[in-house]
Each structure stands twice: as structure tokens, then as C-alpha cells.
Enzyme design. Structure first.
Site, short mmCIF file in Angstrom:
data_model
loop_
_atom_site.label_atom_id
_atom_site.label_comp_id
_atom_site.label_asym_id
_atom_site.label_seq_id
_atom_site.Cartn_x
_atom_site.Cartn_y
_atom_site.Cartn_z
N SER A 218 1.04 60.49 132.33
CA SER A 218 0.18 59.75 131.42
C SER A 218 0.22 60.41 130.03
O SER A 218 1.30 60.54 129.45
CB SER A 218 -1.24 59.70 131.98
OG SER A 218 -2.02 58.74 131.32
N ASP A 439 1.73 49.08 135.56
CA ASP A 439 0.85 50.23 135.42
C ASP A 439 -0.32 49.83 134.53
O ASP A 439 -0.11 49.37 133.41
CB ASP A 439 1.63 51.40 134.81
CG ASP A 439 0.82 52.69 134.68
OD1 ASP A 439 -0.37 52.62 134.33
OD2 ASP A 439 1.39 53.76 134.92
N HIS A 468 -0.72 53.96 138.60
CA HIS A 468 -0.56 54.95 137.53
C HIS A 468 -0.13 56.27 138.14
O HIS A 468 -0.91 56.94 138.82
CB HIS A 468 -1.90 55.10 136.80
CG HIS A 468 -1.83 55.86 135.52
ND1 HIS A 468 -0.93 55.56 134.52
CD2 HIS A 468 -2.57 56.90 135.06
CE1 HIS A 468 -1.12 56.39 133.49
NE2 HIS A 468 -2.10 57.22 133.81
#
Length: 502
Positions: A218, A439, A468
Site C-alpha cells: 500500500s 483492489d 488489498h
């Protein structure tokens, strides 16, 4: 603030938290930095408890508050280590970052170990977790945010109309002022991705490594991209997972959250429709989709057990991060749809989240705001956000009017000290980008953007999956094998890889 409202906000936190002077003179790839070697010891009690049964070692590394003044004030960053047990196979260190910005990474080596990271990776590297500057055990900052306060989430609340944007602007301005007022140690303006990348290089030197490998998820993809760009010859094998598309999160990146929700929600809708007999959310994906809007709009008018429409949308968005969260989300929808007067059923389900730590809540929100606002200039005209919200409410009806809403960056007390880190495409071919096609937080577009920017330095692994997080945290065998081969054997794919669902 009544207790049900706090329960709703605690749930939102639990689901989603799971993003001055010029520094332009600082050389990106300076001479080898001086750094004292680390001394490993027992980790703090909270880290020991969270990492159990895995046993980690911890240490601190001093870094300058201001990298333009390397001999000035310093802070200690805490790092952790899960050491390899086969020295003859050891290649070096694999630094880890869980995302955020604002996520603590001290126990990430233990999490990956518990999730089954291949033994070959553990043999090849010491896994190095850390709290980056401002987080957890590394000179933590705070703005004094509380669950009862008006500012309680990194993603702004859904704005059904212009008046809601105006109201959020006042909250965002107060939040920015609150951060400035609580910055007694002057650290706030030094929280940037570039400075964190410089910290990584000091940690590398303190560990006695000529190079370091990196695995970031991320926002960790932005930090890894910054490190590989600023210190290309000191970067070894870099894996960027679930990518935001650059080295910083800007307004366009925030607005892509809405695109991600539109692309990933159909997976939940199909799952729920196949279980209509159990949850009653719709016999078809289209009906589940309509249930979402019916619940959201109903909760806008009449909240249940502290859940209003904004919290409902945020919790649904965050629950799309993992397929394992689908049953919990469906159960929650059931309780909210029942509307049992005082919402007793919903309160019973949500009470388990009442234990969210206020200090952690404040720290994570503060770091997210500081890094995103310091990295790049955000629009300061409220009308810009009103226009964006109106556009994205139509373009991305499920979540666009939240992701495009105004943040504290519109009122931030500091302007960026330097431009965002530019992607360097002239280094070694050592950047593997892995990305799910669907995602919620970092849509596939982010992976494609990084692939284009890194050019021939990189390869993109696109995975036909939702959620994710891909490597180890996801379940796709092709992505797992491709990434492991690269980390262990250095086998970079000759071309981009398409991983089928599996």
C-alpha cells in the site's frame, strides 16, 4: 458523544486501519552515511505480545530530525528483526513496511511468518520491521484526535451535497490547526516520504549492509519507490505490493479510492447473492448493489446504533480489503437493515471494537495527515473540492463523494519543503510490482502507473483477484511463486506477468 456513536467510529477505525526549510540541497545518493551499528535486545512488551508466538529482537537507530542538518537534533527509530537461521544462505536484509502512512511495522515480520511466508525467504533474509518516524515507538506524534471528536478518519466522510462539503471544510481546518497546536517538538513538518527514505538508508548502514531489499504494501509501495529512486545503487530486490501509483499520495490518489471500490464491490455482491438464503441482501449482485444504496441513504436520514451513512460507506469500503471479512460485513448489513428500534443487535455485534486505543487512533491519523500534506501541495480552494465531490458522486456513486471530499491538507500550516520524489528509471532492473486487478484502496491503475514510470527497471505482476495485499497476504499461487523466485533467486520476469485466478 453517546456510546453507540463511539462504537461506530471504533469499528470504522478497526476496519480501515488494518495512507519550512528547503531540503532540495540534500543529495539523494549521498556518500555512505555514518551510522552506529545496532545493538539488538528484547522488544517492548506490546510488541512482544502482538508478535507472539514469533520472537523478535528490537533495536533503535538515531536519525536527524532534519536531514539538512545531520549533526542537529536526532530522534530514535525502533526497528525489529526476525533473523534468518541459515547463515550460509543469507543474502541480506528485507526491510518491510505495512502501509499507511501511519501503520506500525514492528510486528510485520511476525505477521508474515504467521501467514506462511516461504521458508526460503526466511533463509535468505533477516526480516526487518520498523516504526518509521512519528509512528509508535519512533518519536510518535499526535494531534489530540479522539473518537468523540469531529475528525475521526483519514478518508473524509461521504458528502451528499455541497453543504456537507462546507461543513467538512470547517472540520478539516480545525484538524489542521489542532495538529499545529500539538506540534510542541517541531517534528510535524519533517514527516515526509523523502525523509523516511533517507531514514531507511541510515538504517541500512547501521545494519552493516551495502544494499537492502524491500517489501512494501500500500503506502509502503510509495516509500519503496522513493528509496529505489533516491538510492538506486543501494537498493537490492524491491517488491512493491498494492501500489498507489507514485512516491506520494495526492488528491488524485485519494480519489482513486472511489474507483477501487467500484471495481472491487462486485466481488462482494456476487458472494452475498450466492448466500441470499443466509443473509437476505439480494438474490442477484444487482440487488445487493441496490441494498447498499438503500442502507446508505436510509442511514443518512436515520442512523442505527451510531452508524450513519458516512460510517456505513467507510466500513463497507474497508471490509473489501479482505475476502475473509465478507461474512462479517454481511452480518453487519443484516443488523443494520433490521433497524431494531434502538439498534440492539448492531450494538452487540460492534461492541467488540470498543477497545480501540485512543493513542493509536490519534497517532495514525496524525501521521497520515502530516505525510500526505507535507509531500505535495494540495488545492486550498474549497470550491475545488465541491466541484470534485459533485463530479465523483456521479462518476463513482458508491464512494466518490467521500474520496473527493476535503482534507486537512487544504489548510495545512506547512508548505512542502521539496518536490515529491521523482521516479528514477535509470537504475538497475530490480523493481517487481505486484497488483490485484480489483483492489478497493489501490486499484490496478496504480500498478500500471508505477510500471510506466519505472520503465525497464520494473515488471508488473497483475493478479486476477480482489482485495488489498497480494504477496503472502493474498492466496494466488502464481503471484506467490513469481515474487518468491525473485526475492530468493533474483529471477525477474522477462516480461509482465498475468496471473489467473487461483
Amino acid at each position: 458523544m453517546n456510546r453507540p456513536r463511539r462504537i461506530g467510529r471504533s469499528t470504522a477505525l478497526a476496519v480501515v486501519l488494518g495512507l519550512g526549510c528547503s531540503l532540495a540541497a540534500v543529495p539523494a545518493a549521498a556518500d555512505e552515511p555514518r551510522a552506529a551499528r545496532v545493538t539488538w535486545d528484547t522488544c517492548p512488551e506490546d510488541v512482544v505480545a502482538e508478535a507472539a508466538p514469533t520472537v523478535l529482537q528490537c533495536a533503535t537507530v538515531p536519525v536527524p530530525v532534519d536531514h539538512t542538518d545531520p549533526e542537529g537534533e536526532r530522534i530514535d527509530l525502533m526497528i525489529s528483526r526476525l533473523a534468518g537461521t541459515k547463515p550460509e544462505k543469507r543474502r541480506g536484509t528485507l526491510m518491510l513496511n505495512p502501509g499507511g502512512p501511519g501503520g506500525s511495522g514492528l510486528t510485520l515480520p511476525a505477521l508474515l511468518n504467521a501467514q506462511g511466508i516461504p521458508a526460503s525467504v526466511l533463509d535468505t533474509y533477516d526480516l526487518i520491521g520498523m516504526d518509521t518516524r512519528g509512528i509508535g515507538h519512533s518519536a510518535p506524534i499526535g494531534c489530540g484526535f479522539t473518537l468523540e471528536g469531529s475528525y475521526w478518519a483519514n478518508i473524509p466522510p461521504y458528502a451528499p451535497d455541497d453543504a456537507a462539503v462546507t461543513a467538512q471544510a470547517k472540520i478539516a481546518e480545525e484538524a489542521a490547526g489542532q495538529c499545529e497546536a500539538n506540534d510542541s517538538k517541531g517534528l510535524l513538518r519533517h514527516l515526509t516520504t523523502a525523509n523516511m527514505a533517507r531514514d531507511l538508508d541510515l538504517i541500512r548502514a547501521a545494519l552493516g549492509e551495502e544494499k537492502t531489499s524491500f517489501l512494501g504494501y500500500s503506502y509502503g509501495s510509495a516509500l519503496g519507490a522513493a528509496y529505489a529512486s533516491m538510492f538506486p545503487e543501494r537498493s537490492d530486490r524491491i517488491v512493491l505490493d498494492s501500489n498507489i501509483g507514485g512516491t506520494h499520495l495526492d488528491r488524485d490518489g485519494m480519489r482513486r479510492f472511489a474507483l477501487g471500490m467500484e471495481q472491487s464491490f462486485p466481488d462482494f455482491a456476487r458472494w452475498a447473492a450466492a448466500r441470499h438464503g443466509s443473509y437476505g441482501l439480494g438474490r442477484t449482485p444487482a440487488q445487493v448493489h441496490e441494498t447498499y444504496f438503500d442502507l446508505a441513504e436510509g442511514l443518512d436520514k436515520a442512523p442505527v446504533a451510531g452508524f450513519d451513512g458516512a460510517i456505513f460507506r467507510l466500513v463497507t469500503f474497508g471490509s473489501l480489503y479482505r475476502k475473509s471479512q465478507y461474512p462479517r460485513l454481511a452480518q453487519q448489513w443484516q443488523a443494520l437493515a433490521a433497524g431494531e428500534g434502538d439498534g440492539a443487535a448492531a450494538r452487540r455485534m460492534l461492541a467488540e471494537n470498543e477497545g480501540a486505543k485512543p493513542s493509536q487512533f490519534d497517532n495514525q491519523l496524525a501521521v497520515f495527515a502530516a505525510v500526505t500534506c507535507n509531500d505535495v501541495e494540495w488545492p486550498r480552494d474549497v470550491d475545488t473540492y465541491r466541484k470534485g465531490v459533485a463530479e465523483d458522486r456521479e462518476r463513482y456513486p458508491m464512494y466518490g463523494a467521500a474520496a473527493a471530499n476535503i482534507t486537512p491538507c487544504a489548510f495545512w500550516p506547512h508548505t512542502p519543503a521539496e518536490p515529491p520524489v521523482a521516479i528514477n528509471d535509470e537504475g538497475p532492473r530490480n523493481v517487481l510490482i505486484v497488483q490485484n486487478l480489483r483492489d478497493p484502496a489501490t486499484p490496478h491503475a496504480g500498478g500500471k502507473m508505477l510500471r510506466q514510470k519505472f520503465a525497464d527497471r520494473s515488471r508488473l505482476v497483475s493478479v486476477d483477484d480482489t482485495g488489498h495485499g497480494v504477496y503472502v497476504l493474498g492466496g494466488n499461487p502464481c503471484a506467490l511463486d513469481t515474487t518468491t523466485r525473485y526475492l530468493v533467486d533474483g529471477e525477474m520476469p522477462g516480461k509482465d506477468v498475468q496471473c489467473r485466478a487461483g
